[in-house]
Design a protein around this motif. Structure first.
Motif: not given
Length: 116
Positions: A14-18, A34-36, A41-42, A49-51
């Motif tokens: 995981a590199m990012f958390e939203c 948490q996402f790679c 990106t996907q 979720r674009v914003n």
């Protein structure tokens, strides 16, 4: 101590958390998101979720590149130290006092009360 985390979707590093994705029922509501890089990106290409604003997670500085690329994300094992149960002003606790599996103490906050 920082511990690397797995991507919620693919299991990679995981590199990012939203936080805005937290309540999204399409990607398991109520779970930390948490996402790679690729999955982040996907996920955020979707119009809902674009914003979203996502942030990089902190990674240990000594994490070798080859570990996570081969599916060897190190994990951290923790040991339970205490359990506290509270009901209004009364509480009980189970507290670990030694290294043995049976080294637990029981404490009752009302044990010294007479007639209760």
């Amino acid at each position: 101590m920082l511990t690397p985390r797995e991507c919620r979707i693919c299991g990679g590093l995981a590199m990012f958390e939203c936080r805005e994705c937290y309540d999204d029922p399409d990607i398991t509501a109520g779970k930390i998101k948490q996402f790679c890089q690729t999955c982040c990106t996907q996920v955020h290409l979707h119009p809902k979720r674009v914003n979203h604003t996502y942030h990089p997670v902190s990674l240990p500085k000594d994490l070798p590149d080859w570990d996570w690329r081969h599916g060897c994300i190190p994990s951290q094992k923790m040991e339970l130290f205490a359990v506290l149960c509270i009901e209004t002003i009364h509480y009980v606790a189970f507290v670990k006092y030694g290294k043995d599996d049976s080294s637990w103490l029981f404490f009752d906050s009302m044990a010294d009360r007479d007639g209760i």
